[in-house]
Design a protein around this motif. Structure first.
Motif, PDB file in Angstrom:
ATOM      1  N   GLN A   1      -1.418  27.617  26.374  1.00  0.00           N
ATOM      2  CA  GLN A   1      -1.803  28.691  27.280  1.00  0.00           C
ATOM      3  C   GLN A   1      -2.238  28.185  28.649  1.00  0.00           C
ATOM      4  O   GLN A   1      -2.381  28.964  29.594  1.00  0.00           O
ATOM      5  CB  GLN A   1      -2.956  29.500  26.666  1.00  0.00           C
ATOM      6  CG  GLN A   1      -2.600  30.230  25.384  1.00  0.00           C
ATOM      7  CD  GLN A   1      -1.520  31.268  25.596  1.00  0.00           C
ATOM      8  OE1 GLN A   1      -1.616  32.125  26.462  1.00  0.00           O
ATOM      9  NE2 GLN A   1      -0.461  31.189  24.790  1.00  0.00           N
ATOM     10  N   SER A   2      -2.452  26.881  28.777  1.00  0.00           N
ATOM     11  CA  SER A   2      -2.985  26.324  30.017  1.00  0.00           C
ATOM     12  C   SER A   2      -2.022  26.516  31.187  1.00  0.00           C
ATOM     13  O   SER A   2      -0.805  26.340  31.055  1.00  0.00           O
ATOM     14  CB  SER A   2      -3.285  24.835  29.840  1.00  0.00           C
ATOM     15  OG  SER A   2      -3.734  24.272  31.064  1.00  0.00           O
ATOM     16  N   THR A   3      -2.595  26.869  32.329  1.00  0.00           N
ATOM     17  CA  THR A   3      -1.810  26.976  33.567  1.00  0.00           C
ATOM     18  C   THR A   3      -2.017  25.757  34.463  1.00  0.00           C
ATOM     19  O   THR A   3      -1.369  25.635  35.501  1.00  0.00           O
ATOM     20  CB  THR A   3      -2.200  28.249  34.341  1.00  0.00           C
ATOM     21  OG1 THR A   3      -3.608  28.226  34.617  1.00  0.00           O
ATOM     22  CG2 THR A   3      -1.870  29.494  33.537  1.00  0.00           C
ATOM     23  N   ASN A   4      -2.919  24.872  34.053  1.00  0.00           N
ATOM     24  CA  ASN A   4      -3.173  23.649  34.811  1.00  0.00           C
ATOM     25  C   ASN A   4      -2.613  22.465  34.031  1.00  0.00           C
ATOM     26  O   ASN A   4      -3.336  21.658  33.477  1.00  0.00           O
ATOM     27  CB  ASN A   4      -4.666  23.475  35.072  1.00  0.00           C
ATOM     28  CG  ASN A   4      -4.969  22.321  36.026  1.00  0.00           C
ATOM     29  OD1 ASN A   4      -4.049  21.686  36.560  1.00  0.00           O
ATOM     30  ND2 ASN A   4      -6.242  22.042  36.242  1.00  0.00           N
ATOM     31  N   VAL A   5      -1.289  22.419  33.962  1.00  0.00           N
ATOM     32  CA  VAL A   5      -0.596  21.384  33.203  1.00  0.00           C
ATOM     33  C   VAL A   5       0.518  20.812  34.068  1.00  0.00           C
ATOM     34  O   VAL A   5       1.147  21.522  34.854  1.00  0.00           O
ATOM     35  CB  VAL A   5      -0.029  21.952  31.878  1.00  0.00           C
ATOM     36  CG1 VAL A   5       0.912  23.113  32.152  1.00  0.00           C
ATOM     37  CG2 VAL A   5       0.673  20.878  31.069  1.00  0.00           C
ATOM     38  N   SER A   6       0.735  19.521  33.965  1.00  0.00           N
ATOM     39  CA  SER A   6       1.830  18.870  34.685  1.00  0.00           C
ATOM     40  C   SER A   6       2.508  17.888  33.745  1.00  0.00           C
ATOM     41  O   SER A   6       1.989  17.582  32.668  1.00  0.00           O
ATOM     42  CB  SER A   6       1.318  18.154  35.945  1.00  0.00           C
ATOM     43  OG  SER A   6       0.346  17.186  35.608  1.00  0.00           O
ATOM     44  N   PHE A   7       3.664  17.393  34.165  1.00  0.00           N
ATOM     45  CA  PHE A   7       4.454  16.535  33.295  1.00  0.00           C
ATOM     46  C   PHE A   7       4.625  15.154  33.924  1.00  0.00           C
ATOM     47  O   PHE A   7       4.797  15.020  35.123  1.00  0.00           O
ATOM     48  CB  PHE A   7       5.796  17.188  32.999  1.00  0.00           C
ATOM     49  CG  PHE A   7       5.657  18.470  32.220  1.00  0.00           C
ATOM     50  CD1 PHE A   7       5.645  18.455  30.842  1.00  0.00           C
ATOM     51  CD2 PHE A   7       5.484  19.673  32.877  1.00  0.00           C
ATOM     52  CE1 PHE A   7       5.482  19.624  30.120  1.00  0.00           C
ATOM     53  CE2 PHE A   7       5.321  20.853  32.174  1.00  0.00           C
ATOM     54  CZ  PHE A   7       5.316  20.830  30.787  1.00  0.00           C
ATOM     55  N   LEU A   8       4.561  14.145  33.067  1.00  0.00           N
ATOM     56  CA  LEU A   8       4.595  12.770  33.558  1.00  0.00           C
ATOM     57  C   LEU A   8       5.909  12.439  34.246  1.00  0.00           C
ATOM     58  O   LEU A   8       5.965  11.571  35.095  1.00  0.00           O
ATOM     59  CB  LEU A   8       4.356  11.795  32.399  1.00  0.00           C
ATOM     60  CG  LEU A   8       2.971  11.910  31.745  1.00  0.00           C
ATOM     61  CD1 LEU A   8       2.884  11.011  30.529  1.00  0.00           C
ATOM     62  CD2 LEU A   8       1.881  11.571  32.746  1.00  0.00           C
ATOM     63  N   GLY A   9       6.967  13.149  33.882  1.00  0.00           N
ATOM     64  CA  GLY A   9       8.259  12.951  34.516  1.00  0.00           C
ATOM     65  C   GLY A   9       8.420  13.815  35.749  1.00  0.00           C
ATOM     66  O   GLY A   9       9.525  14.217  36.064  1.00  0.00           O
ATOM     67  N   GLN A  10       7.290  14.138  36.435  1.00  0.00           N
ATOM     68  CA  GLN A  10       7.285  15.036  37.577  1.00  0.00           C
ATOM     69  C   GLN A  10       7.729  16.428  37.130  1.00  0.00           C
ATOM     70  O   GLN A  10       7.036  17.076  36.386  1.00  0.00           O
ATOM     71  CB  GLN A  10       8.159  14.508  38.713  1.00  0.00           C
ATOM     72  CG  GLN A  10       7.672  13.178  39.271  1.00  0.00           C
ATOM     73  CD  GLN A  10       6.346  13.304  39.982  1.00  0.00           C
ATOM     74  OE1 GLN A  10       6.049  14.302  40.591  1.00  0.00           O
ATOM     75  NE2 GLN A  10       5.533  12.265  39.880  1.00  0.00           N
ATOM     76  N   GLN A  11       8.891  16.885  37.535  1.00  0.00           N
ATOM     77  CA  GLN A  11       9.372  18.207  37.167  1.00  0.00           C
ATOM     78  C   GLN A  11      10.333  18.063  36.001  1.00  0.00           C
ATOM     79  O   GLN A  11      11.444  17.587  36.155  1.00  0.00           O
ATOM     80  CB  GLN A  11      10.062  18.871  38.359  1.00  0.00           C
ATOM     81  CG  GLN A  11       9.151  18.982  39.572  1.00  0.00           C
ATOM     82  CD  GLN A  11       9.879  19.556  40.753  1.00  0.00           C
ATOM     83  OE1 GLN A  11      10.664  20.467  40.618  1.00  0.00           O
ATOM     84  NE2 GLN A  11       9.611  19.021  41.921  1.00  0.00           N
ATOM     85  N   LYS A  12       9.890  18.480  34.830  1.00  0.00           N
ATOM     86  CA  LYS A  12      10.669  18.251  33.611  1.00  0.00           C
ATOM     87  C   LYS A  12      12.056  18.880  33.692  1.00  0.00           C
ATOM     88  O   LYS A  12      13.012  18.380  33.096  1.00  0.00           O
ATOM     89  CB  LYS A  12       9.922  18.792  32.393  1.00  0.00           C
ATOM     90  CG  LYS A  12       9.733  20.295  32.381  1.00  0.00           C
ATOM     91  CD  LYS A  12       8.934  20.734  31.177  1.00  0.00           C
ATOM     92  CE  LYS A  12       8.758  22.251  31.180  1.00  0.00           C
ATOM     93  NZ  LYS A  12      10.038  22.968  31.052  1.00  0.00           N
TER      94      LYS A  12
END
Length: 306
Positions: free
Chosen positions: A166-177
């Motif tokens: 549910q989190s809206t403050n999430v990012s991915f280690l590969g930048q933009q997945k």
């Protein structure tokens, strides 16, 4: 040389038939090499800072860093050089949660209530990190699960995964997945990344890559930055340095040999890029972190299974 061949396959043993294994760690510094395992992993670095190598990405981490790694996603936490000075004031405190790759598999497949968790675990193949703002309850849950047992522990893990989904403050280690080579539908980007990811250790010119994309160099530079959030030079250098880290850990080649093996045409540029991306000098990296460290003795120090 295949980069994947140099990754250690960690065999986790989830005891007692439970699908979950939890460790509370109190390290002088992180010691585990670049590795992967079948299980999903949630890592909460309560205290500590340094560099995280995950897939083809290199990222920094610090206090309260929270990340979810997908099944078979290669990764390695590397403590900052400060921790190797053996100062009693610096310790690394972490909570590591492993759970089976088929956790809730049938429920995720058939019940719509698990759609969010299912999508989260699909996305975790790229490594998902959760920022501080808005994720306070999530971090609290991760800390609390260490005190839970039995069915309560299973319920706590489901709660954690629900909050992550549910989190809206999430990012991915590969930048933009979405831009990853494995999933993108952009045929132009597929051709470009295929060329770079297989030949980054060779000399690569902007004009050559731009021609593959059917663009002039200026337009391609803007296009590539928009698609990957990195310049072409930065993208190539990160691939090269990530490979260099693996070769340094093996201790088979000299630093000069590794520099040329990874595609750098002079040692000074290699040293400069290595420090720029990892914050370490190559020689310090060898001294401070070696795969030849006796793992059986050192990994057991400061690890408590709960």
């Amino acid at each position: 040389m295949s980069r994947q061949a140099n990754i250690m396959h960690e065999q986790l043993h989830l005891v007692g038939g439970s699908p979950i294994k939890i460790k509370k760690c109190n390290y002088d510094y992180f010691k585990y090499p670049y590795h992967f395992h079948m299980e999903y992993e949630i890592a909460y670095i309560h205290k500590g800072y340094g560099t995280l190598y995950a897939g083809n990405s290199i990222n920094s981490f610090k206090d309260d860093y929270l990340v979810l790694f997908g099944s078979n996603y290669p990764h390695m936490f590397k403590s900052h050089q400060d921790f190797y000075d053996q100062s009693p004031k610096l310790r690394t405190h972490a909570i590591i949660i492993h759970f089976q790759e088929d956790f809730l598999k049938e429920s995720r497949k058939y019940y719509p209530e698990f759609n969010g968790i299912n999508q989260l675990l699909i996305n975790s193949q790229y490594g998902a990190t959760f920022g501080l703002e808005g994720n306070e309850q999530l971090r609290e849950k991760v800390e609390n699960i260490t005190h839970a047992t039995g069915l309560k522990r299973l319920i706590e893990l489901i709660d954690i995964l629900y909050l992550m989904g549910q989190s809206t403050n999430v990012s991915f280690l590969g930048q933009q997945k979405e831009k990853d080579l494995l999933t993108t539908k952009d045929e132009r980007l597929i051709k470009v990344l295929s060329k770079i990811n297989t030949e980054y250790h060779k000399e690569i010119h902007l004009e050559e890559i731009a021609e593959i994309a059917g663009m002039n160099p200026s337009a391609f530079s803007r296009y590539f930055k928009q698609k990957t959030s990195k310049t072409l030079t930065r993208y190539i250098n990160e691939l090269r340095i990530n490979y260099a880290c693996e070769l340094l850990i093996e201790e088979r080649l000299s630093i000069s040999q590794i520099a040329y093996e990874c595609g750098f045409n002079n040692i000074s540029n290699f040293n400069r890029q290595f420090r720029n991306i990892t914050t370490f000098n190559p020689s310090d990296y060898i001294k401070k972190f070696s795969r030849n460290i006796s793992q059986n003795e050192k990994f057991k120090q400061g690890i408590k299974t709960v």
